[in-house]
Design a protein around this motif. Structure first.
Motif, short mmCIF file in Angstrom:
data_model
loop_
_atom_site.label_atom_id
_atom_site.label_comp_id
_atom_site.label_asym_id
_atom_site.label_seq_id
_atom_site.Cartn_x
_atom_site.Cartn_y
_atom_site.Cartn_z
N ALA A 1 -29.07 -42.71 -12.68
CA ALA A 1 -30.11 -41.60 -12.90
C ALA A 1 -30.63 -41.19 -11.50
O ALA A 1 -30.83 -41.90 -10.52
CB ALA A 1 -31.13 -42.12 -13.94
N ASN A 2 -31.08 -40.00 -11.46
CA ASN A 2 -31.63 -39.53 -10.24
C ASN A 2 -33.43 -39.72 -10.15
O ASN A 2 -33.76 -40.00 -11.33
CB ASN A 2 -31.38 -37.94 -9.67
CG ASN A 2 -31.90 -37.06 -10.60
OD1 ASN A 2 -32.56 -37.35 -11.80
ND2 ASN A 2 -31.61 -35.85 -10.75
N ARG A 3 -34.04 -39.66 -9.38
CA ARG A 3 -35.41 -39.94 -9.20
C ARG A 3 -36.16 -39.20 -10.12
O ARG A 3 -37.02 -39.64 -11.06
CB ARG A 3 -35.98 -39.63 -7.87
CG ARG A 3 -37.34 -39.87 -7.70
CD ARG A 3 -37.70 -39.74 -6.22
NE ARG A 3 -37.25 -38.48 -5.71
CZ ARG A 3 -37.85 -37.31 -6.02
NH1 ARG A 3 -39.17 -37.29 -6.48
NH2 ARG A 3 -37.57 -36.23 -5.41
N LEU A 4 -35.68 -37.78 -10.45
CA LEU A 4 -36.47 -36.94 -11.28
C LEU A 4 -36.51 -37.48 -12.70
O LEU A 4 -37.25 -37.42 -13.78
CB LEU A 4 -36.08 -35.46 -11.18
CG LEU A 4 -36.28 -34.98 -9.71
CD1 LEU A 4 -35.71 -33.49 -9.88
CD2 LEU A 4 -37.84 -34.74 -9.51
N ALA A 5 -35.02 -37.83 -13.09
CA ALA A 5 -34.91 -38.48 -14.42
C ALA A 5 -35.69 -39.83 -14.63
O ALA A 5 -36.10 -39.93 -15.86
CB ALA A 5 -33.45 -38.68 -14.64
#
Length: 612
Positions: free
Chosen positions: A26-30
């Motif tokens: 998962a990326n940081r925004l997620a």
């Protein structure tokens, strides 16, 4: 998937293993959106606030179409705070369980206009944009790999009917290159005519109906046209495709069934030919049966002696039953004729009478002849073959010279007849049979049973209804009608004028001892009709004697006897010009059955060059 690629996505993005319901990246925004502390290892299902069934449908659509877009799946973060998000899904690689989910915060989107979004993209910087571009290029490359790896032809059309993509299999099957097809009306290039030559309008095409009426169409037999003008038979499925819930075109998956259709045509032609041959064989069989019946009608049991009347009476009594019949008598007394008469008057007369002469087959081959064999049962067994027992199913089996049946096979034969089943050599499967048995013997079976040369159980099984054929010397009153009958047949067959049988000739025939019985009488009449001149039958009772070069008091070895027999057969074949069976054949001269002579020729290795 590299985490840096996820970080390049401008929205919350994660990679989900749907089989395990586990987020593997998962990326940081997620992580911020879902309030997760870790970028992997957590389940996604708890973040679905409602409409879980809709999420499952969403996954099915994603697996089927490769991408999905939904706004009706309510989401929540780890603290159960509702999220107002748009859910976008993309299939990753070749694994059906690995997907990328992009969560677009609609509230955030409402706070930014299109210019702000463009500015945001610009602020991300050139490097971040390149990373995003690399990410989507990788996705496109993977999709192309999947499409080109497929064995079926796959191509897509947009809402205007223009080709959007064509995979490698489709290009190879159709002979068109990607440059030939992309951006052009593919229907007018590969689907323009039926196989009959009739034009195929686009508005009637099921492929066009897929994206005009949102229909999935499965077509099992149509034709596409190659670049070289040759048709290929195809079956295909056309499915509408969507972009942001907007109908965008159709995807077509097809396979070449030309070879299968050709094989089906050959099979139909072969079946038609087999049916025609079957009808022909049935007609020929009916003709042959009629011819055989007509021929045998000329060979009906002839005579007025008490012995013949007794045989006829017993035939009449037993023919309509299923009883086993044992016919005894010397060679040439008409045992086969009695068996044929019983079968012809029985309820099985429409099926075959299988005549198996036990003395005409070698002992090592008789088992395979009786019971049949499967391929590979023994050296030389190249194919499955039914035996005489199977061929006689629902008919009659005539075991001629049953006294010559090897003792080692008598038990197995008895078991098969009693159980009504037969197992081929090398096989384990028993086949049911329904047979009526008629047996004939030249030797008294009672004597063979006492000597231990014939199984008593088999004798008891066969000797249900005995019929005895008397020797011709014991019923001399039958010689005149038989002689007249055989003379008529001989003259008809040889196309000669029928001579008169004088009293002297008849007395000569009646006084002869007839060791060969009726068969010898027929041979004598045939021979006499050939040599007769002057309108009267000149009776020739015996063939020319063999030249005896040995001292009558000397004893010959077995090898010498074999040599004499071989020389005698060669002389007969030379006089008959190689003819074995029939009138004036070698078997006729030697007064033996043709099958017996064939067996001796094979055993003594007599070749055509020996008598030529």
């Amino acid at each position: 998937m590299p985490e840096s690629l996820l970080e390049a996505v401008p929205h919350a993005a994660l990679v989900l293993d749907t089989a395990q319901d586990q987020v593997i990246a998962a990326n940081r925004l997620a992580m911020q959106l879902l309030a997760q502390d870790s970028a992997s290892g957590f389940a996604f299902a708890p973040h679905i606030a409602d409409n879980f069934a809709g999420f499952l449908v969403c996954l099915d659509e994603l697996a089927h179409r490769g991408r999905v877009w939904r706004r009706d799946i309510p989401l929540q973060d780890q603290n159960r705070h509702p999220l107002h998000c748009e859910l976008r899904g993309t299939q990753i690689g070749q694994s059906p369980h690995l997907v990328m989910l992009t969560l677009i915060d609609l509230n955030e989107m409402l706070r930014h206009d299109q210019i702000a979004e463009a500015g945001e993209v610009q602020r991300l910087g050139l490097l971040e944009w390149q990373r995003a571009q690399a990410f989507f290029s990788e996705l496109e490359r993977q999709n192309q790999l999947i499409l080109n790896a497929a064995g079926e032809g796959i191509y897509g059309v947009n809402a205007d009917g223009k080709t959007t993509f064509v995979n490698r299999a489709a290009r190879e099957m159709l002979g068109w290159s990607a440059e030939d097809l992309l951006g052009r009306d593919i229907h007018s290039m590969i689907h323009h005519h039926h196989l009959s030559g009739e034009a195929y309008p686009a508005h009637d095409c099921p492929i066009y109906q897929s994206f005009r009426y949102e229909q999935v169409n499965r077509i099992e037999d149509e034709v596409f046209w190659r670049k070289d003008g040759k048709p290929i038979r195809v079956e295909y499925v056309s499915t509408p495709i969507y972009d942001q819930n907007v109908l965008a075109g159709a995807v077509v998956i097809f396979r070449d069934i030309t070879e299968r259709k050709e094989n089906e045509r050959k099979l139909r032609d072969a079946m038609t030919e087999v049916q025609a041959l079957r009808e022909q064989v049935e007609q020929e069989n009916a003709y042959l049966q009629e011819a055989i019946a007509s021929e045998r009608a000329h060979h009906e049991i002839i005579g007025s002696s008490p012995a013949i009347q007794d045989v006829l009476s017993r035939i009449e009594r037993v023919a309509g039953t299923e009883a086993t019949v044992l016919i005894s008598g010397e060679a040439g007394t008409g045992k086969a004729l009695v068996a044929s008469a019983i079968h012809k008057d029985s309820a099985r007369r429409r099926r075959s009478l299988i005549h198996f002469k036990c003395s005409a087959v070698t002992s090592d081959a008789i088992e395979a002849e009786l019971f049949g064999h499967i391929r590979g049962a023994f050296p030389g067994a190249l194919r499955d073959r039914p035996g005489m027992l199977e061929l006689a199913h629902n008919g009659t089996l005539f075991l001629d010279d049953v006294d010559e049946l090897p003792l080692s096979l008598q038990g197995r034969l008895l078991h098969a007849l009693q159980e009504g089943s037969v197992t081929r050599l090398g096989d384990t499967r028993a086949r049911e049979i329904s047979i009526r048995v008629i047996a004939a013997s030249r030797k008294p079976l009672e004597t063979l049973v006492r000597r231990g040369q014939f199984r008593e159980e088999l004798f008891m099984f066969l000797n249900v209804f005995p019929i005895t054929c008397q020797a011709l010397r014991e019923r001399r009153e039958d010689i005149p009608p038989l002689a007249a009958h055989f003379l008529t047949l001989a003259c008809k067959r040889l196309n000669t004028k029928m001579p008169t049988i004088s009293r002297h000739a008849m007395e000569k025939l009646i006084s002869y001892h007839w060791p060969g019985n009726v068969r010898e009488l027929q041979n004598v009449i045939d021979r006499s009709s050939i040599i007769s001149t002057g309108g009267k039958l000149q009776v020739d009772l015996a063939p020319p004697p063999l030249q005896d070069t040995h001292d009558p008091t000397s004893v010959m070895t077995d090898a010498e006897m074999t040599s004499v027999m071989r020389a005698n057969i060669v002389n007969a074949l030379r006089k008959a010009k190689g003819k074995v069976a029939g009138s004036q054949g070698a078997a006729d001269m030697l007064m033996v059955q043709p099958t017996t002579l064939y067996s001796r020729i094979k055993k003594l290795r007599i070749q055509p060059e020996d008598w030529l």
